[in-house]
Design an enzyme around this catalytic site. Structure first.
Site, PDB file in Angstrom:
ATOM      1  N   SER A 132      22.776  54.904  51.431  1.00  0.00           N
ATOM      2  CA  SER A 132      23.465  53.631  51.642  1.00  0.00           C
ATOM      3  C   SER A 132      22.599  52.489  51.143  1.00  0.00           C
ATOM      4  O   SER A 132      21.364  52.612  51.056  1.00  0.00           O
ATOM      5  CB  SER A 132      23.756  53.432  53.137  1.00  0.00           C
ATOM      6  OG  SER A 132      24.160  52.102  53.418  1.00  0.00           O
ATOM      7  N   TYR A 145      20.472  52.807  61.979  1.00  0.00           N
ATOM      8  CA  TYR A 145      21.305  53.274  60.860  1.00  0.00           C
ATOM      9  C   TYR A 145      20.516  53.203  59.560  1.00  0.00           C
ATOM     10  O   TYR A 145      20.475  54.164  58.787  1.00  0.00           O
ATOM     11  CB  TYR A 145      22.579  52.437  60.758  1.00  0.00           C
ATOM     12  CG  TYR A 145      23.460  52.821  59.589  1.00  0.00           C
ATOM     13  CD1 TYR A 145      24.262  53.959  59.652  1.00  0.00           C
ATOM     14  CD2 TYR A 145      23.487  52.054  58.426  1.00  0.00           C
ATOM     15  CE1 TYR A 145      25.063  54.325  58.578  1.00  0.00           C
ATOM     16  CE2 TYR A 145      24.290  52.412  57.354  1.00  0.00           C
ATOM     17  CZ  TYR A 145      25.081  53.543  57.435  1.00  0.00           C
ATOM     18  OH  TYR A 145      25.864  53.904  56.367  1.00  0.00           O
TER      19      TYR A 145
END
Length: 233
Positions: A132, A145
């Site tokens: 990501s 995250y």
């Protein structure tokens, strides 16, 4: 043979749709819910469906067993499954954080090792891990995250080096903001908070996976970033 985790929707399903017309034999993983019926309806007998939570150790083993049992080889693994949870230091749900780490990182490591052993034994294979933009750019409340995604990238690079010369290639694709239901699945997190002027489509990521997989055997793309042309953060 292409094994894809988190294949019931979003990027995972787009990857399956992109590779199927090329003759890819699919092994698709998703949670045991109504989405599995949609997978079976779309891909039918062409694919092996492995139901289960990818954070459960036995699910990764079943994914590999399905690949070997149904198609006799383990050619490609795409670790796509992931979840997003956030929160401030004084209010963060610690159990939710542990769950995210298990799905986003621990399962990726386990799956990579399981498939890498089979791939090395057969002398070829390709592992693609989805990361990501958060691996290199994060915001308050999203540190865990971001940490899982950064960990995936560090682990993938180490594994790539370790497997060099075995015929097994390893790479990472890091997307920017993409139009998926990742944020929809977060309690109290509205879709509109996933801000970008223009988001990537899951099909864009599927094209990137296809591009990486179609490089000649002597070439490997270790890291590919794909962001919207409008992405500012």
């Amino acid at each position: 043979m292409v094994a894809i985790t988190g294949a019931s929707s979003g990027i995972g399903r787009a990857i399956a749709r992109a590779l199927r017309p090329l003759g890819a034999r699919l092994v698709l993983n998703a949670l045991a819910d109504s989405e599995l019926d949609a997978l079976r309806e779309e891909f039918g007998a062409d694919a092996a469906i492995v139901a289960g939570d990818i954070a459960d150790a036995k699910t990764g083993q079943e994914l590999l067993a399905a690949a070997l049992g149904r198609f006799g080889c383990a050619e490609v693994l795409v670790n796509n499954a992931g979840i997003f949870r956030n929160g401030s230091a004084d209010a963060i749900d610690l159990d939710a954080m542990e769950r995210m780490i298990a799905v986003n990182f621990t399962a990726v490591v386990r799956n990579c090792y399981l498939f890498a052993r089979a791939m090395a034994a057969q002398g070829s294979g390709h592992i693609v891990n989805l990361s990501s933009i958060s691996a290199t750019l994060t915001t308050p409340g999203c540190g865990v995250y971001a940490g899982t995604k950064r960990a995936v990238e560090g682990f993938s690079e180490a594994l790539r080096i370790e497997l060099a010369g075995t015929g097994v290639r390893v790479g990472v694709i890091a997307p920017g903001t993409t139009d998926t239901d990742l944020f929809d699945r977060v309690p109290g997190q509205p879709r509109s908070s996933n801000v970008a002027v223009r988001k990537l489509d899951p099909a864009d990521l599927a094209d990137a996976v296809r591009y990486v997989l179609e490089r000649p055997d002597h070439a490997n793309i270790p890291h590919l970033r794909l962001y919207s042309a409008d992405q500012r953060h």
